[in-house]
Write a protein that holds these residues in place. Structure first.
Motif, PDB file in Angstrom:
ATOM      1  N   LYS A 147       0.830  -1.213   0.000  1.00  0.00           N
ATOM      2  CA  LYS A 147       0.000   0.000   0.000  1.00  0.00           C
ATOM      3  C   LYS A 147       0.860   1.257   0.000  1.00  0.00           C
ATOM      4  N   ALA A 148       1.950   1.250   0.772  1.00  0.00           N
ATOM      5  CA  ALA A 148       2.848   2.408   0.801  1.00  0.00           C
ATOM      6  C   ALA A 148       3.476   2.637  -0.569  1.00  0.00           C
ATOM      7  N   ALA A 149       3.888   1.557  -1.226  1.00  0.00           N
ATOM      8  CA  ALA A 149       4.477   1.682  -2.569  1.00  0.00           C
ATOM      9  C   ALA A 149       3.432   2.194  -3.554  1.00  0.00           C
ATOM     10  N   GLN A 150       2.230   1.655  -3.468  1.00  0.00           N
ATOM     11  CA  GLN A 150       1.165   2.109  -4.370  1.00  0.00           C
ATOM     12  C   GLN A 150       0.862   3.591  -4.159  1.00  0.00           C
ATOM     13  N   THR A 151       0.819   4.025  -2.932  1.00  0.00           N
ATOM     14  CA  THR A 151       0.585   5.446  -2.640  1.00  0.00           C
ATOM     15  C   THR A 151       1.723   6.294  -3.198  1.00  0.00           C
ATOM     16  N   GLU A 152       2.967   5.854  -2.957  1.00  0.00           N
ATOM     17  CA  GLU A 152       4.142   6.577  -3.447  1.00  0.00           C
ATOM     18  C   GLU A 152       4.110   6.759  -4.967  1.00  0.00           C
ATOM     19  N   TYR A 153       3.675   5.714  -5.677  1.00  0.00           N
ATOM     20  CA  TYR A 153       3.664   5.749  -7.143  1.00  0.00           C
ATOM     21  C   TYR A 153       2.306   6.137  -7.713  1.00  0.00           C
ATOM     22  N   GLN A 154       1.443   6.676  -6.857  1.00  0.00           N
ATOM     23  CA  GLN A 154       0.135   7.199  -7.249  1.00  0.00           C
ATOM     24  C   GLN A 154      -0.730   6.152  -7.936  1.00  0.00           C
ATOM     25  N   LEU A 155      -0.736   4.942  -7.370  1.00  0.00           N
ATOM     26  CA  LEU A 155      -1.617   3.877  -7.826  1.00  0.00           C
ATOM     27  C   LEU A 155      -2.730   3.704  -6.804  1.00  0.00           C
ATOM     28  N   LYS A 156      -3.764   2.969  -7.157  1.00  0.00           N
ATOM     29  CA  LYS A 156      -4.823   2.649  -6.213  1.00  0.00           C
ATOM     30  C   LYS A 156      -4.196   1.853  -5.068  1.00  0.00           C
ATOM     31  N   SER A 157      -4.345   2.351  -3.846  1.00  0.00           N
ATOM     32  CA  SER A 157      -3.710   1.750  -2.665  1.00  0.00           C
ATOM     33  C   SER A 157      -4.627   0.683  -2.063  1.00  0.00           C
ATOM     34  N   ASP A 158      -4.607  -0.517  -2.699  1.00  0.00           N
ATOM     35  CA  ASP A 158      -5.463  -1.601  -2.229  1.00  0.00           C
ATOM     36  C   ASP A 158      -4.679  -2.767  -1.628  1.00  0.00           C
ATOM     37  N   GLY A 159      -3.346  -2.716  -1.692  1.00  0.00           N
ATOM     38  CA  GLY A 159      -2.534  -3.780  -1.122  1.00  0.00           C
ATOM     39  C   GLY A 159      -2.496  -5.056  -1.931  1.00  0.00           C
ATOM     40  N   VAL A 160      -3.018  -5.011  -3.155  1.00  0.00           N
ATOM     41  CA  VAL A 160      -3.049  -6.168  -4.051  1.00  0.00           C
ATOM     42  C   VAL A 160      -2.060  -5.905  -5.189  1.00  0.00           C
ATOM     43  N   VAL A 161      -1.232  -6.909  -5.515  1.00  0.00           N
ATOM     44  CA  VAL A 161      -0.213  -6.734  -6.551  1.00  0.00           C
ATOM     45  C   VAL A 161      -0.678  -7.384  -7.860  1.00  0.00           C
ATOM     46  N   GLY A 162      -1.164  -6.518  -8.756  1.00  0.00           N
ATOM     47  CA  GLY A 162      -1.504  -6.920 -10.111  1.00  0.00           C
ATOM     48  C   GLY A 162      -0.416  -6.420 -11.044  1.00  0.00           C
ATOM     49  N   SER A 163      -0.704  -6.393 -12.337  1.00  0.00           N
ATOM     50  CA  SER A 163       0.337  -6.037 -13.315  1.00  0.00           C
ATOM     51  C   SER A 163       0.844  -4.611 -13.145  1.00  0.00           C
ATOM     52  N   GLU A 164      -0.034  -3.658 -12.825  1.00  0.00           N
ATOM     53  CA  GLU A 164       0.380  -2.262 -12.706  1.00  0.00           C
ATOM     54  C   GLU A 164       1.367  -2.084 -11.544  1.00  0.00           C
ATOM     55  N   THR A 165       1.031  -2.647 -10.389  1.00  0.00           N
ATOM     56  CA  THR A 165       1.919  -2.560  -9.231  1.00  0.00           C
ATOM     57  C   THR A 165       3.212  -3.325  -9.485  1.00  0.00           C
ATOM     58  N   ARG A 166       3.099  -4.523 -10.080  1.00  0.00           N
ATOM     59  CA  ARG A 166       4.280  -5.342 -10.374  1.00  0.00           C
ATOM     60  C   ARG A 166       5.256  -4.590 -11.280  1.00  0.00           C
ATOM     61  N   MET A 167       4.759  -3.953 -12.322  1.00  0.00           N
ATOM     62  CA  MET A 167       5.639  -3.267 -13.270  1.00  0.00           C
ATOM     63  C   MET A 167       6.305  -2.051 -12.625  1.00  0.00           C
ATOM     64  N   ILE A 168       5.590  -1.330 -11.770  1.00  0.00           N
ATOM     65  CA  ILE A 168       6.201  -0.158 -11.128  1.00  0.00           C
ATOM     66  C   ILE A 168       7.304  -0.597 -10.156  1.00  0.00           C
ATOM     67  N   LEU A 169       7.145  -1.750  -9.522  1.00  0.00           N
ATOM     68  CA  LEU A 169       8.170  -2.245  -8.591  1.00  0.00           C
ATOM     69  C   LEU A 169       9.392  -2.782  -9.327  1.00  0.00           C
ATOM     70  N   LEU A 170       9.237  -3.144 -10.587  1.00  0.00           N
ATOM     71  CA  LEU A 170      10.375  -3.645 -11.368  1.00  0.00           C
ATOM     72  C   LEU A 170      11.293  -2.527 -11.839  1.00  0.00           C
ATOM     73  N   ARG A 171      10.816  -1.301 -11.807  1.00  0.00           N
ATOM     74  CA  ARG A 171      11.621  -0.175 -12.289  1.00  0.00           C
ATOM     75  C   ARG A 171      12.807   0.060 -11.410  1.00  0.00           C
TER      76      ARG A 171
END
Length: 171
Positions: A147-171
């Motif tokens: 959720k903290a990572a999603q908030t930092e990268y301005q994604l929906k902060s739901d705590g679930v790792v789908g493709s959008e969250t996965r790709m931002i963490l790979l950067r």
């Protein structure tokens, strides 16, 4: 009654190309075995990363991604998994769902465990979001880090790792 959920994936080797190769490369990158670009081309660099993963997983290190390798990357999950209790919080492992945009990737969420979760935790720790230990269990602490990572990268902060969250963490 327990039912194993397994996804059929193709055998990949040097010369293979396409979406399955890209998904393999992204997974190996998330787990820390692959440093190349996610280009969908199964090169010698990809084969070397696969062989390193296979060695770690106790498989024959031939650099070919077959069903044994896929099953170690994405272990089959039962539809009636056990509950895990952690500091009065109960995490029940959910049935695995696949990402609609990348069907070979499971969507990671609270209660799941395995190598994909370990890789996620390692990325979260490297980026400073996870303070605890890397244990391969997606419980409340990992969810808060996501959720903290999603908030930092301005994604929906739901705590679930789908493709959008996965790709931002790979950067």
């Amino acid at each position: 009654m327990k039912i194993a959920v397994e996804v059929s994936r193709p055998v990949l080797q040097v010369g293979s190309r396409g979406k399955d190769v890209s998904e393999l490369q992204a997974t190996l990158k998330l787990l820390g075995y692959y440093n190349g670009s996610i280009d969908g081309i199964y090169s010698e660099e990809t084969a070397k990363a696969v062989a390193q993963f296979q060695t770690f997983a106790g498989l024959t290190a031939d650099g070919i991604t077959n069903s044994s390798t896929w099953n170690r990357l994405f272990p089959p999950v039962t539809s009636t998994p056990p509950s895990v209790t952690n500091n009065n919080l109960v995490c029940q492992q959910p049935v695995v769902t696949q990402d609609a945009e990348n069907p070979s990737f499971p969507i990671l969420r609270l209660g799941m465990q395995g190598m994909a979760v370990t890789g996620l935790q390692e990325r979260l720790k490297a980026k400073g979001f996870l303070k605890g230990t890397v244990d391969g269990i997606f419980c409340p602490e990992t969810q808060l880090a996501v959720k903290a990572a999603q908030t930092e990268y301005q994604l929906k902060s739901d705590g679930v790792v789908g493709s959008e969250t996965r790709m931002i963490l790979l950067r």
